[in-house]
Structures are given as structure tokens and as C-alpha cells.
Enzyme design. Structure first.
Site, PDB file in Angstrom:
ATOM      1  N   ASP A 266       0.820  -1.205   0.000  1.00  0.00           N
ATOM      2  CA  ASP A 266       0.000   0.000   0.000  1.00  0.00           C
ATOM      3  C   ASP A 266       0.861   1.264   0.000  1.00  0.00           C
ATOM      4  O   ASP A 266       1.825   1.382   0.766  1.00  0.00           O
ATOM      5  CB  ASP A 266      -0.901  -0.002   1.244  1.00  0.00           C
ATOM      6  CG  ASP A 266      -1.760   1.232   1.349  1.00  0.00           C
ATOM      7  OD1 ASP A 266      -2.620   1.427   0.478  1.00  0.00           O
ATOM      8  OD2 ASP A 266      -1.554   2.010   2.306  1.00  0.00           O
ATOM      9  N   GLU A 303       1.765  -0.195  -4.900  1.00  0.00           N
ATOM     10  CA  GLU A 303       0.869   0.926  -5.180  1.00  0.00           C
ATOM     11  C   GLU A 303       1.673   2.211  -5.029  1.00  0.00           C
ATOM     12  O   GLU A 303       2.375   2.413  -4.036  1.00  0.00           O
ATOM     13  CB  GLU A 303      -0.313   0.961  -4.225  1.00  0.00           C
ATOM     14  CG  GLU A 303      -1.312   2.044  -4.609  1.00  0.00           C
ATOM     15  CD  GLU A 303      -2.105   2.617  -3.439  1.00  0.00           C
ATOM     16  OE1 GLU A 303      -3.049   3.384  -3.705  1.00  0.00           O
ATOM     17  OE2 GLU A 303      -1.772   2.330  -2.285  1.00  0.00           O
TER      18      GLU A 303
END
Length: 604
Positions: A266, A303
Site C-alpha cells: 500500500d 501501489e
């Protein structure tokens, strides 16, 4: 250095803890309401590590650590590397036996990225039951669709039973509300039995606020940097060796103990590290070593909103060694074009040429000026294979970070939904679907929490109102703490069997099947061109496929032949086919927002 509890044989368990702030550490076994407690002093192993071996632990044993500081003060805390928190984030840890599960499909190998279609799901909102076991019962639906990888939103322990997962505070612990460690193992095994790989979303850029006791053990956080969600993790300051080991061990924990096939990291743009070897490079090296040792292939997917190709370049060439990188540009380009939204970062998109560039290149911005950011954005990426970009037209962020959590099915008509799906699934990048989009789910996906701290709950409510203040003429954001907000976000599975749901599902299924027949595209091989003053988009995948997208709102196209490249072609799919529309027959012309797809006459 392995951390957490490890079974070392002969009924013995070894507990390893990194706590450089402590003068001494005691392992408290049996800690919990009404349970007897045994205190065992731990030995200092150097560089802040403490080790204790015992015959008095077994699977299910509750335990804590008592930390004594140089000033004589003490605290009792759960294990930062706890594998299970049965009494939530403020309770003791529980010993887990990772050898008890008999793997039925231990020889599974994930597909190549170029052959992969990813399906993102939130375990709690995917089914009414909200468990791994219930999710496993839906795998035949995904197999029928053609999906061969699922990406699970974070399952690490967070406070309460409901959360997106990005407020986790025990990164090694599987939340019991979903089924705990045993439930996750059963789900992974079931996926592998259906030839579906499993990707787990993990958060290494921050931890949640409630139940976050890491600072009591060591310098896990730093004030040198900031993130929008909490204190930045200390990857490059004093004491950072132990912090880096903590997160590297976390990745190994998921990949090795749970047979997870890949990790989605993330917001890597919020992982700050100025040491010569970046933590992501160290992580990719450790995972590569594990892959070589186990004879398995693992994915690391980053990401990032930086459009930085260094993430996926080899470590040997000053890259970070990730296998794939998120490509938000693709989503933004398609969404802005098809919805006409221009707020926030959508101001940088909205032109058909942005969609064409995303199809060809992955990143739209490769260094040119971004009006939203106010500076040049991105870097050129001509050497990056298309499958190393992860693209989508919906995901949890892009839906859930809207005030009302509207899915694309609420924002555009049915034909436009099909057009967007064909843009995604025919482009050469690796596509990701968000749960329910394949049948046109129109329940929202909202931001939800279940914090235990009332003051924190109110702070989150106030933050959501401030974030969407300029939208509140249309009402207030749904209460993130309300159970109704979570219930509203759960998939409405009966819609999948409705007439429109079945038609859209058939379209997605046909597109995925056609995609599987195409060869992987090399960098620079895909061409996308705007024709007829931008009203018609033509996509060419080498010499294997030509697709036309009618971007007009009202005008059909009667003649596509003048725009065909040389060679013999046949219509492979048409969005006006009765299978996908319920009409009596296909339209002769390419309808507004219609898609027509050609492949070579001679089967490959």
C-alpha cells in the site's frame, strides 16, 4: 532475525522480541482474564533483541511481555509480531500453530503476469457472512468469469469487527472476525484448488492509531517525514535496522506460512527511506531469496501515485525490483472521459487521447506538467513490459474515497459500463476488477470503521466532513462508525442473476476469454489512435486484435472498414450482440459507446 513465537520442536516454543527501549523483558504466559500467569525472564540477544524458550506454551496460549525501562517503570504489552488477537487490539496475544494445516494444493504455481486477471475483494463486504469460508463459496463464480487471481484488502488486526483494514496495528495477526489464521489458510488452499492465485494487501507506510503500542518497544516511527494517515515508519533513522527487519519478516510470514502468492504494498510513495539500499529493494531481495529456497514464484506489487518506473526496474540496475506497479493514470483517464468529472486529480484527464496514451504506454504522465500537482509528473517508461502495470476502472480507493461511495454503475449507463470494461480488458496491462463490477453492482462501497475509542470515532467523523465540505450541499458523508454504513457496502449477490447482471457478466466473461487468446504485448507494440476528430478510438494489439470504441454520445458509426488495418479480419465480439444486450439482433452500426472487436480470420 525471526520474530514472534516459533515452534522449535520437542514441545518447546521460542519467543523473539525486538525491544531496544527495555532494560529487561519478561514473557507472561497465560495472561488473560481469570487465567493463571507464568513469568519467564527473557535473555538479551544483542541489538535490542530478546529471546525466551519455554515448554509452557502451546497453541491457544495467551501471552504478553512485561517491559522494564531504565528508569524502573514497566508496561505490559501484546507481541508486536502477534499472530492472533482474540481479545482485540488491547488484549493479549495468542500462540498459533502454523503446522496444523494440511495443504491440499501445495504445488500450485501462480500464472504469469501477462496471463493474469485480478479480482479485488474486501472479505467482510464480499458476502453477507463476511468470512473467508463464505468467500471461498463464491470461487466458482470467479472461475466462470475467468479470474485467476484475487487480491484481498488488508486482514491484519484492526480495532473492532469492521474496517477497510488500513488501520491495522498488528501486521502479523489475521483478524478473527474473518476467520483468523485457519480461515485464511482454508481460503488460500481453496483458491489454489481452483487455480486462483492470492494477493494480500499489506500496509508498510503507517499503522493505525488505536492499539498501536509499537513505540513502547522501539523507534518504529519518525518525525522526519509525514504521511496523511499517521506517523511515518522509521526506515532510515537510528534503530531502523530492527524496524526494517520487522517488515521484511512480515512479508515472509504471509508468503511462507500462509502460501500467499503475492503482496500488494500500500502507498509505497509514503515509504520514506534515504539509506543506500531502499527498504523496498531489501524486501524484494528477501522475497527473491525465499522464492529460490522454496522453488515458488511470488509477486510484489507496489501501489504508488508517483508514476515512477524505478519501482519495477531490476535491483541490479538501480531499480527496486518490484514485479508490478499500480497505474492510476489508466483509471483516471477512463473515468474522467466517461463521466465528465473534473474535480481534484481528474482535472489532469478527460481527453480521449489520455485513454489512448494509457492503453499504449500505461502511464499518461511521464514527465509532462500536471495542472493538479503544479509540476512535472512521472518519468518515461519505454522499457517496461505492459503487464507490469496494474490497471483498473474501479477499485476500493477510487470508489470508497468518494463521499457517497458510488460505483461506476451509478454514474454511467449500461453501454458505457461495457465500453469501460472493454477499454480495461483489451489493453495489454494487467487488469484488476473490483468486486461486483462484473455484474454491475450498484450498492456503494463506503468508508467504514468500528473503532473502540469514542474520541477517535468522532475525530474520524469530523475528518470526513472536512474532506467533503465542498460536496455537502448534497448531504453529509455516511457515518463511518455506523453498522448500517458497512451493511450498505456489502455486495447484493441477487443482482448478479438479474437480466442486466447476467448480460454484463457475459460481456466481461467474453472479454476475458478473448484476452486469454492474445499473445503478451511487448513494450511499444500496442497502438491506440483517435479517428474522426476523436469520436472513434482504435486499439491495435500488434497483428492479433483491432478494437473500435465509439466515444460519441449520440452518433453511430456506419463504416469501420476504411479504418481497418490491412489483412483478413473477422468480428470476434460486438457489444450490441444479443448476449450482452437482450436485443433481438445485433445492431449493424457501431452504436454510441459501442465496442466492436476484430481478430484475424485464420485462428491462431
Amino acid at each position: 532475525m525471526q520474530i514472534g513465537p516459533i515452534h522449535i520442536g520437542d514441545g518447546k516454543w521460542r519467543f523473539t522480541l525486538w525491544a531496544p527501549r527495555a532494560r529487561s523483558v519478561d514473557l507472561l504466559l497465560g495472561a488473560g482474564p481469570g487465567a493463571p500467569e507464568r513469568s519467564l525472564p527473557m535473555e538479551c540477544a544483542g541489538r535490542g533483541y530478546w529471546i525466551g524458550d519455554t515448554e509452557h506454551a502451546h497453541p491457544g496460549t495467551r501471552y504478553r511481555f512485561r517491559l522494564t525501562y531504565p528508569d524502573g517503570s514497566t508496561v505490559e504489552r501484546a507481541d508486536p509480531a502477534s499472530h492472533l488477537q482474540l481479545e482485540d487490539v488491547h488484549g493479549p496475544s495468542t500462540v498459533v500453530d502454523h503446522d496444523a494445516h494440511t495443504w491440499r494444493h501445495d504445488q500450485f504455481a501462480p500464472p504469469l503476469l501477462a496471463e493474469t486477471v485480478i479480482y479485488e475483494l474486501h472479505t467482510g463486504a464480499f458476502t453477507e457472512e463476511g468470512t473467508f469460508d463464505a468467500a471461498a463459496e463464491k470461487l466458482n463464480h470467479l472461475v466462470d468469469l475467468g479470474v485467476n487471481a484475487v487480491e484481498i484488502m488488508p486482514v491484519a488486526q484492526f480495532p473492532g469487527p469492521r474496517n477497510w483494514g488500513y488501520d491495522g496495528v498488528y501486521p502479523f495477526a489475521v483478524h478473527p472476525a474473518y476467520g483468523g489464521p485457519d480461515g485464511l489458510r482454508r481460503f488460500v488452499d481453496a483458491c489454489h484448488g481452483k487455480h486462483i492465485a492470492v494477493i494480500l494487501d499489506v500496509v508498510y507506510n503507517h499503522l493505525g492509531p488505536e492499539g498501536n503500542y509499537l513505540r513502547d518497544f522501539g523507534p518504529y516511527f519518525t518525525n522526519a517525514y509525514t504521511t496523511p494517515w499517521g506517523e511515518a515508519v522509521n526506515f532510515d533513522g537510528p534503530g531502523s535496522d530492527g524496524v526494517r527487519n520487522y517488515f521484511v519478516q512480515n512479508a515472509i510470514h504471509w508468503l511462507d506460512r500462509y502460501r500467499i502468492d503475492g503482496l500488494r504494498l500500500d502507498a509505497t510513495h509514503a515509504i520514506f527511506d534515504y539509506r543506500p539500499t531502499h527498504i523496498l529493494g531489501e524486501l524484494s531481495k528477501a522475497v527473491a531469496d525465499l522464492a529460490a529456497h522454496r522453488g515458488r514464484r511470488f509477486w510484489l506489487m507496489a501501489e504508488s501515485d508517483l508514476n515512477d518506473p524505478r519501482l519495477v526496474r531490476p535491483r541490479e540496475g538501480s531499480g527496486l525490483g518490484m514485479d508490478a506497479v499500480w497505474c492510476d493514470d489508466f483509471h483516471h483517464a477512463v473515468h474522467a472521459l466517461l463521466t465528465d468529472e473534473r474535480d481534484g486529480y481528474y482535472m489532469d484527464y478527460g481527453r480521449a487521447k489520455d485513454v489512448a496514451r494509457a492503453m499504449e504506454n500505461g502511464f499518461v504522465y511521464t514527465g509532462q506538467y500536471s495542472p493538479f500537482r503544479g509540476h512535472g509528473h512521472g518519468a518515461p517508461c519505454p522499457d517496461i513490459a505492459p503487464e507490469r502495470f496494474i490497471t483498473c476502472i474501479q477499485n476500493h480507493d477510487q470508489v470508497g474515497n468518494r463521499m457517497l461511495g458510488e460505483r461506476l454503475a451509478r454514474l454511467v449507463d449500461f453501454e458505457t459500463l461495457k465500453c469501460a470494461a472493454a477499454m480495461l480488458l483489451l489493453a495489454p496491462q494487467t487488469p484488476l476488477l473490483f468486486m461486483g463490477e462484473e455484474y454491475g453492482e450498484d450498492n456503494p462501497f463506503l468508508y467504514f470503521i468500528s473503532h473502540l475509542d469514542g474520541d477517535l470515532v468522532q475525530a474520524v467523523r469530523n475528518g470526513r466532513k472536512e474532506e467533503f465540505a465542498h460536496f455537502m450541499a448534497h448531504g453529509e458523508p455516511p457515518d463511518p462508525q455506523s453498522e448500517a454504513t458497512f451493511a450498505d457496502s456489502t455486495l447484493n449477490w441477487p443482482k448478479a442473476t438479474s437480466k442486466r447482471g447476467q448480460e454484463l457478466f457475459a460481456w466481461y466473461k467474453a472479454l476475458i476469454a478473448l484476452r486469454r487468446e492474445l499473445p503478451a504485448a511487448a513494450p511499444g507494440e500496442t497502438r491506440a489512435a483517435l479517428l474522426d476528430r476523436g469520436g472513434l478510438l482504435r486499439l491495435e494489439r500488434g497483428s492479433a486484435l483491432v478494437a473500435f470504441y465509439n466515444l460519441n454520445d449520440n452518433e453511430p458509426y456506419q463504416e469501420l472498414e476504411p479504418h481497418m488495418p490491412p489483412g483478413g479480419w473477422r468480428i470476434a465480439l460486438d457489444s450490441s450482440d444479443p448476449r450482452f444486450t437482450g436485443a433481438a439482433e445485433a445492431a449493424p452500426d457501431l452504436q454510441p459507446k459501442g465496442v466492436r472487436i476484430y481478430t484475424k480470420d485464420t485462428p491462431r
